[in-house]
Scaffold this motif. Sequence first.
Motif, PDB file in Angstrom:
ATOM      1  N   PRO A  80       0.869  -1.283   0.069  1.00 28.08           N
ATOM      2  CA  PRO A  80       0.067   0.007   0.043  1.00 28.08           C
ATOM      3  C   PRO A  80       0.780   1.308   0.091  1.00 28.08           C
ATOM      4  N   THR A  81       2.154   1.348   0.644  1.00 30.57           N
ATOM      5  CA  THR A  81       2.886   2.554   0.707  1.00 30.57           C
ATOM      6  C   THR A  81       3.488   2.874  -0.375  1.00 30.57           C
ATOM      7  N   SER A  82       4.019   1.879  -1.245  1.00 32.29           N
ATOM      8  CA  SER A  82       4.785   2.150  -2.542  1.00 32.29           C
ATOM      9  C   SER A  82       3.754   2.507  -3.592  1.00 32.29           C
ATOM     10  N   LEU A  83       2.743   1.666  -3.597  1.00 28.79           N
ATOM     11  CA  LEU A  83       1.569   1.793  -4.649  1.00 28.79           C
ATOM     12  C   LEU A  83       0.859   3.352  -4.672  1.00 28.79           C
ATOM     13  N   ALA A  84       0.692   3.601  -3.427  1.00 27.17           N
ATOM     14  CA  ALA A  84       0.015   4.850  -3.216  1.00 27.17           C
ATOM     15  C   ALA A  84       0.986   5.921  -3.578  1.00 27.17           C
ATOM     16  N   ALA A  85       2.387   5.867  -3.492  1.00 21.49           N
ATOM     17  CA  ALA A  85       3.337   6.656  -3.979  1.00 21.49           C
ATOM     18  C   ALA A  85       3.387   6.814  -5.308  1.00 21.49           C
ATOM     19  N   LEU A  86       3.529   5.521  -5.886  1.00 22.24           N
ATOM     20  CA  LEU A  86       3.441   5.664  -7.506  1.00 22.24           C
ATOM     21  C   LEU A  86       2.475   6.334  -7.917  1.00 22.24           C
ATOM     22  N   GLY A  87       1.183   6.057  -7.373  1.00 25.84           N
ATOM     23  CA  GLY A  87      -0.025   6.640  -8.092  1.00 25.84           C
ATOM     24  C   GLY A  87       0.000   8.419  -7.790  1.00 25.84           C
ATOM     25  N   SER A  88       0.441   8.629  -6.743  1.00 27.39           N
ATOM     26  CA  SER A  88       0.718   9.846  -6.426  1.00 27.39           C
ATOM     27  C   SER A  88       1.825  10.824  -7.243  1.00 27.39           C
ATOM     28  N   LEU A  89       2.928  10.129  -7.415  1.00 28.69           N
ATOM     29  CA  LEU A  89       3.981  10.559  -8.278  1.00 28.69           C
ATOM     30  C   LEU A  89       3.612  10.785  -9.666  1.00 28.69           C
ATOM     31  N   THR A  90       2.736   9.947 -10.254  1.00 26.25           N
ATOM     32  CA  THR A  90       2.446   9.832 -11.801  1.00 26.25           C
ATOM     33  C   THR A  90       1.050  10.415 -11.862  1.00 26.25           C
ATOM     34  N   GLY A  91       0.261  10.610 -10.921  1.00 25.26           N
ATOM     35  CA  GLY A  91      -1.044  11.147 -11.048  1.00 25.26           C
ATOM     36  C   GLY A  91      -1.859  10.105 -12.050  1.00 25.26           C
ATOM     37  N   LEU A  92      -1.707   9.037 -12.283  1.00 30.25           N
ATOM     38  CA  LEU A  92      -2.695   7.945 -13.062  1.00 30.25           C
ATOM     39  C   LEU A  92      -3.538   7.415 -12.196  1.00 30.25           C
ATOM     40  N   PHE A  93      -3.400   7.286 -10.955  1.00 29.43           N
ATOM     41  CA  PHE A  93      -4.295   6.796 -10.056  1.00 29.43           C
ATOM     42  C   PHE A  93      -4.294   6.782  -8.736  1.00 29.43           C
ATOM     43  N   ARG A  94      -5.398   6.414  -7.855  1.00 35.70           N
ATOM     44  CA  ARG A  94      -5.472   6.455  -6.597  1.00 35.70           C
ATOM     45  C   ARG A  94      -5.554   5.154  -5.984  1.00 35.70           C
ATOM     46  N   LEU A  95      -5.150   5.000  -4.887  1.00 35.43           N
ATOM     47  CA  LEU A  95      -5.129   3.593  -4.391  1.00 35.43           C
ATOM     48  C   LEU A  95      -6.444   3.266  -3.496  1.00 35.43           C
ATOM     49  N   ASP A  96      -7.012   2.344  -4.103  1.00 37.72           N
ATOM     50  CA  ASP A  96      -8.623   2.038  -3.685  1.00 37.72           C
ATOM     51  C   ASP A  96      -8.265   1.318  -2.001  1.00 37.72           C
ATOM     52  N   GLY A  97      -7.413   0.405  -1.816  1.00 40.04           N
ATOM     53  CA  GLY A  97      -7.111  -0.094  -0.642  1.00 40.04           C
ATOM     54  C   GLY A  97      -8.069  -1.235  -0.242  1.00 40.04           C
ATOM     55  N   GLY A  98      -8.753  -1.757  -1.326  1.00 35.08           N
ATOM     56  CA  GLY A  98      -9.718  -2.600  -1.284  1.00 35.08           C
ATOM     57  C   GLY A  98      -9.248  -4.159  -1.000  1.00 35.08           C
ATOM     58  N   GLY A  99      -7.767  -4.355  -1.388  1.00 30.14           N
ATOM     59  CA  GLY A  99      -7.127  -5.459  -1.135  1.00 30.14           C
ATOM     60  C   GLY A  99      -6.558  -5.550   0.080  1.00 30.14           C
ATOM     61  N   ALA A 100      -6.602  -4.554   0.718  1.00 28.21           N
ATOM     62  CA  ALA A 100      -6.115  -4.800   2.176  1.00 28.21           C
ATOM     63  C   ALA A 100      -7.027  -5.434   3.243  1.00 28.21           C
ATOM     64  N   PRO A 101      -6.404  -6.633   4.223  1.00 31.57           N
ATOM     65  CA  PRO A 101      -7.458  -7.297   5.023  1.00 31.57           C
ATOM     66  C   PRO A 101      -8.098  -6.226   5.847  1.00 31.57           C
ATOM     67  N   ALA A 102      -8.843  -6.399   6.060  1.00 29.90           N
ATOM     68  CA  ALA A 102      -9.870  -5.456   7.065  1.00 29.90           C
ATOM     69  C   ALA A 102      -9.698  -5.846   8.191  1.00 29.90           C
ATOM     70  N   ALA A 103      -8.498  -6.011   8.784  1.00 29.55           N
ATOM     71  CA  ALA A 103      -8.130  -6.625  10.319  1.00 29.55           C
ATOM     72  C   ALA A 103      -8.916  -5.919  11.262  1.00 29.55           C
TER      73      ALA A 103
END
Length: 239
Positions: free
Chosen positions: A66-89
């Motif tokens: 989630p950290t690196s993927l969110a950063a990649l989206g922010s740096l490129t402006g191509l997407f935002r992180l949904d977070g839907g795959g994270a375990p809802a612990a």
Amino acid sequence: MVAVSKVRFGMRNEDVRIVQQALIKRGRKIPDGATGLFGDQTKAAYRAEQLAQGFKGADADGVPGPTSLAALGSLTGLFRLDGGGAPAAGSGRLTPGQVTFRDPGDESGEEAMRRYARKACELTGMDPQFGVPALATIAKRESASNHPKFRINTTDMNARGPRVSDGHPRNCSRGATQCIPVTFATYHQAGTATTPYDVVACMCATVNYVRDRYHVNHSGSNFAARVQQADLRRAPHWY
């Protein structure tokens, strides 16, 4: 929106294609292009991106988190992180827009961190025998045990985005254990505050995050072994 759970080795889908486009935009090499298939080329490209973001050693494994993927989206402006795959612990996942930035002025100091950590262990079901020293160590290293001067990091790679209500860029790491807002939102613990400045909320999100990212078991008996920043016997290392 891109979900972590949909960007995994061997998968073929639109989320993978978007991430590949972002990697290419960042200058990472994928000879076959944005095919939508997460194969060896994409894994190598993602590892190169992790290294560029500051991940080191085994942390730069080519596996999106989630950290690196969110950063990649922010740096490129191509997407935002949904977070839907994270375990809802914590069964309390927030949208990024639900994260608030009011600092309640929680106590600082090592004794206070141990007290807050015990509450976080109670809420997340982690054994305090393992969780309290691990969380207190992270807080000591990440924010000088929640010292007011170190509750927010305005100098590292996350310090970007529009300014929010606390006067700082949205993506800054905040709180005792230094969560970026998207990670805090994804791993938020139900029933805790919606601001990472709240020590218990921040620690709970950290517990849920390390269980997912570092495969820390439910009791936390392998917490310090899995997370170097939580282990006083080893040198500090961001997590």
